[in-house]
Design a protein around this motif. Structure first.
Motif, PDB file in Angstrom:
ATOM      1  N   LEU A 117       0.839  -1.200   0.000  1.00 42.07           N
ATOM      2  CA  LEU A 117       0.000   0.000   0.000  1.00 42.07           C
ATOM      3  C   LEU A 117       0.874   1.249   0.000  1.00 42.07           C
ATOM      4  O   LEU A 117       1.727   1.431   0.866  1.00 42.07           O
ATOM      5  CB  LEU A 117      -0.916   0.005   1.228  1.00 42.07           C
ATOM      6  CG  LEU A 117      -1.906   1.162   1.308  1.00 42.07           C
ATOM      7  CD1 LEU A 117      -2.886   1.127   0.142  1.00 42.07           C
ATOM      8  CD2 LEU A 117      -2.668   1.141   2.629  1.00 42.07           C
ATOM      9  N   ARG A 118       0.624   2.106  -0.980  1.00 43.30           N
ATOM     10  CA  ARG A 118       1.388   3.357  -1.121  1.00 43.30           C
ATOM     11  C   ARG A 118       0.516   4.601  -0.923  1.00 43.30           C
ATOM     12  O   ARG A 118       0.999   5.615  -0.420  1.00 43.30           O
ATOM     13  CB  ARG A 118       2.030   3.423  -2.510  1.00 43.30           C
ATOM     14  CG  ARG A 118       3.017   2.304  -2.815  1.00 43.30           C
ATOM     15  CD  ARG A 118       4.255   2.407  -1.940  1.00 43.30           C
ATOM     16  NE  ARG A 118       5.287   1.457  -2.341  1.00 43.30           N
ATOM     17  CZ  ARG A 118       5.384   0.214  -1.914  1.00 43.30           C
ATOM     18  NH1 ARG A 118       4.482  -0.239  -1.046  1.00 43.30           N
ATOM     19  NH2 ARG A 118       6.342  -0.592  -2.328  1.00 43.30           N
ATOM     20  N   CYS A 166       1.332  -1.554   6.999  1.00 44.36           N
ATOM     21  CA  CYS A 166       1.657  -0.770   5.793  1.00 44.36           C
ATOM     22  C   CYS A 166       2.855   0.138   6.037  1.00 44.36           C
ATOM     23  O   CYS A 166       2.721   1.380   6.049  1.00 44.36           O
ATOM     24  CB  CYS A 166       0.445   0.050   5.353  1.00 44.36           C
ATOM     25  SG  CYS A 166      -1.086  -0.903   5.206  1.00 44.36           S
ATOM     26  N   PRO A 167       4.032  -0.420   6.220  1.00 46.82           N
ATOM     27  CA  PRO A 167       5.206   0.415   6.527  1.00 46.82           C
ATOM     28  C   PRO A 167       5.703   1.239   5.351  1.00 46.82           C
ATOM     29  O   PRO A 167       6.494   2.174   5.547  1.00 46.82           O
ATOM     30  CB  PRO A 167       6.261  -0.621   6.945  1.00 46.82           C
ATOM     31  CG  PRO A 167       5.868  -1.856   6.198  1.00 46.82           C
ATOM     32  CD  PRO A 167       4.367  -1.855   6.144  1.00 46.82           C
ATOM     33  N   ASN A 168       5.259   0.924   4.131  1.00 49.68           N
ATOM     34  CA  ASN A 168       5.760   1.615   2.935  1.00 49.68           C
ATOM     35  C   ASN A 168       4.799   2.682   2.419  1.00 49.68           C
ATOM     36  O   ASN A 168       4.916   3.104   1.266  1.00 49.68           O
ATOM     37  CB  ASN A 168       6.033   0.592   1.834  1.00 49.68           C
ATOM     38  CG  ASN A 168       7.068  -0.434   2.243  1.00 49.68           C
ATOM     39  OD1 ASN A 168       8.116  -0.088   2.791  1.00 49.68           O
ATOM     40  ND2 ASN A 168       6.785  -1.704   1.996  1.00 49.68           N
ATOM     41  N   LEU A 169       3.874   3.106   3.260  1.00 48.61           N
ATOM     42  CA  LEU A 169       2.902   4.127   2.852  1.00 48.61           C
ATOM     43  C   LEU A 169       3.620   5.430   2.495  1.00 48.61           C
ATOM     44  O   LEU A 169       4.490   5.900   3.235  1.00 48.61           O
ATOM     45  CB  LEU A 169       1.907   4.362   3.987  1.00 48.61           C
ATOM     46  CG  LEU A 169       0.699   5.242   3.673  1.00 48.61           C
ATOM     47  CD1 LEU A 169      -0.208   4.569   2.654  1.00 48.61           C
ATOM     48  CD2 LEU A 169      -0.089   5.554   4.953  1.00 48.61           C
ATOM     49  N   LEU A 170       3.225   5.999   1.350  1.00 48.17           N
ATOM     50  CA  LEU A 170       3.842   7.240   0.870  1.00 48.17           C
ATOM     51  C   LEU A 170       2.914   8.446   0.983  1.00 48.17           C
ATOM     52  O   LEU A 170       3.379   9.567   1.148  1.00 48.17           O
ATOM     53  CB  LEU A 170       4.267   7.090  -0.595  1.00 48.17           C
ATOM     54  CG  LEU A 170       5.255   5.984  -0.933  1.00 48.17           C
ATOM     55  CD1 LEU A 170       5.508   5.952  -2.434  1.00 48.17           C
ATOM     56  CD2 LEU A 170       6.556   6.176  -0.176  1.00 48.17           C
ATOM     57  N   SER A 191       5.307   4.905  12.466  1.00 43.87           N
ATOM     58  CA  SER A 191       5.317   3.571  11.866  1.00 43.87           C
ATOM     59  C   SER A 191       5.611   3.592  10.374  1.00 43.87           C
ATOM     60  O   SER A 191       6.251   2.677   9.855  1.00 43.87           O
ATOM     61  CB  SER A 191       3.973   2.880  12.111  1.00 43.87           C
ATOM     62  OG  SER A 191       3.692   2.786  13.490  1.00 43.87           O
ATOM     63  N   CYS A 192       5.137   4.607   9.683  1.00 37.77           N
ATOM     64  CA  CYS A 192       5.312   4.703   8.225  1.00 37.77           C
ATOM     65  C   CYS A 192       6.409   5.728   7.943  1.00 37.77           C
ATOM     66  O   CYS A 192       6.125   6.890   7.617  1.00 37.77           O
ATOM     67  CB  CYS A 192       3.998   5.084   7.554  1.00 37.77           C
ATOM     68  SG  CYS A 192       2.613   3.993   7.975  1.00 37.77           S
TER      69      CYS A 192
END
Length: 280
Positions: A117-118, A166-170, A191-192
């Motif tokens: 998830l981005r 969702c650690p890669n959320l942009l 976290s993100c």
């Protein structure tokens, strides 16, 4: 229509022999002839069987591409047809973008949270937000509190799942979420770590603490928006600009709106006005 397409497709699979005879005088039209082995008889049903391809015969990449054109409900419906398509539905690579238009959608089982998830948007544009959710808690009637009690924790609980999965959320947009708190936003920032854009609009419980969290924990933040957040002050905005000048900060109407004030904070002012009127 489909019959014609089938016949043309069937013809493309048959052995093709062609010969163009050009006469020195008159030009003869190009003639194409289809030849079939004598021992083979092709009927329309057999052609259909030969040309039919099951959806599950597609590889995973093609199925993911196919699912990407569907909305959340359609993806779920298709996933219920067989186990293989269910696995495609559950693949985190399919869910790089999620949009929700109301808090109740967050409780459905038609999406998957995962490390792919981005981009995430939770936007609730409803008259209920203005008439009920945006009112200070100490001013709400019992009926209004009952209405808010049904959904006030939905977005916060959902954001806790986002923090874990969702650690890669942009990109995060929260609009009309009148019950999220500074702690919810700070938890996402912690976290993100790859978050680049944070957009908060009409979130009445957001204060300068969220801005402080953005400056402290948003190491990769490039853009922060806090529009129509009435409890954000000019001092909080200036503090972020001083600590993180590289962040593009926008705050339409936020610092110019009247912030919330508890009843006990108004008592001294009321008494002062009473005294002033008494001695005037």
């Amino acid at each position: 229509m489909y019959l014609g397409h089938t016949i043309r497709a069937a013809g493309s699979l048959l052995p093709l022999t062609s010969r163009a005879d050009r006469f020195h005088g008159d030009e003869a039209p190009l003639s194409l002839s289809l030849s079939l082995p004598v021992s083979v008889s092709v009927s329309l049903p057999s052609v259909l069987v030969r040309l039919t391809m099951q959806l599950t015969q597609l590889n995973r990449e093609c199925l993911l591409q196919l699912f990407s054109f569907l909305d959340k409900d359609s993806r779920r419906s298709l996933s219920l047809t067989c186990q293989e398509l269910r696995q495609v539905f559950l693949d985190p690579c399919l869910w790089t973008l999620l949009r929700f238009s109301s808090p109740c959608q967050l409780t459905r089982d038609n999406f998957v949270l995962g490390p792919s998830l981005r981009y995430l948007t939770v936007s609730w544009h409803s008259s209920r937000v203005l008439q009920v959710c945006n009112i200070e808690d100490w001013l709400k009637s019992s009926f209004q509190k009952d209405i808010c009690g049904k959904h006030e924790s939905l977005v916060s609980a959902f954001l806790r799942h986002v923090c874990r999965m969702c650690p890669n959320l942009l990109w995060l947009t929260l609009s009309g979420c009148g019950h999220i708190t500074d702690q919810d936003v700070i938890s996402v920032l912690r976290s993100c770590r790859k978050l680049r854009s944070l957009h908060l609009e009409n979130c009445v419980r957001i204060t300068d603490r969220s801005l402080e969290g953005a400056a402290a924990h948003g190491g990769r933040l490039q853009e922060v928006t806090v529009d129509f957040c009435r409890n954000v002050t000019q001092a909080g905005l200036q503090a972020v600009r001083g600590k993180r000048p590289g962040i593009q900060l926008s705050a339409e109407r936020s610092a110019d709106m009247i912030p919330d004030s508890r009843p006990e904070e108004k008592v001294p002012l009321r008494r002062s006005l009473q005294k002033l009127l008494q001695f005037s």
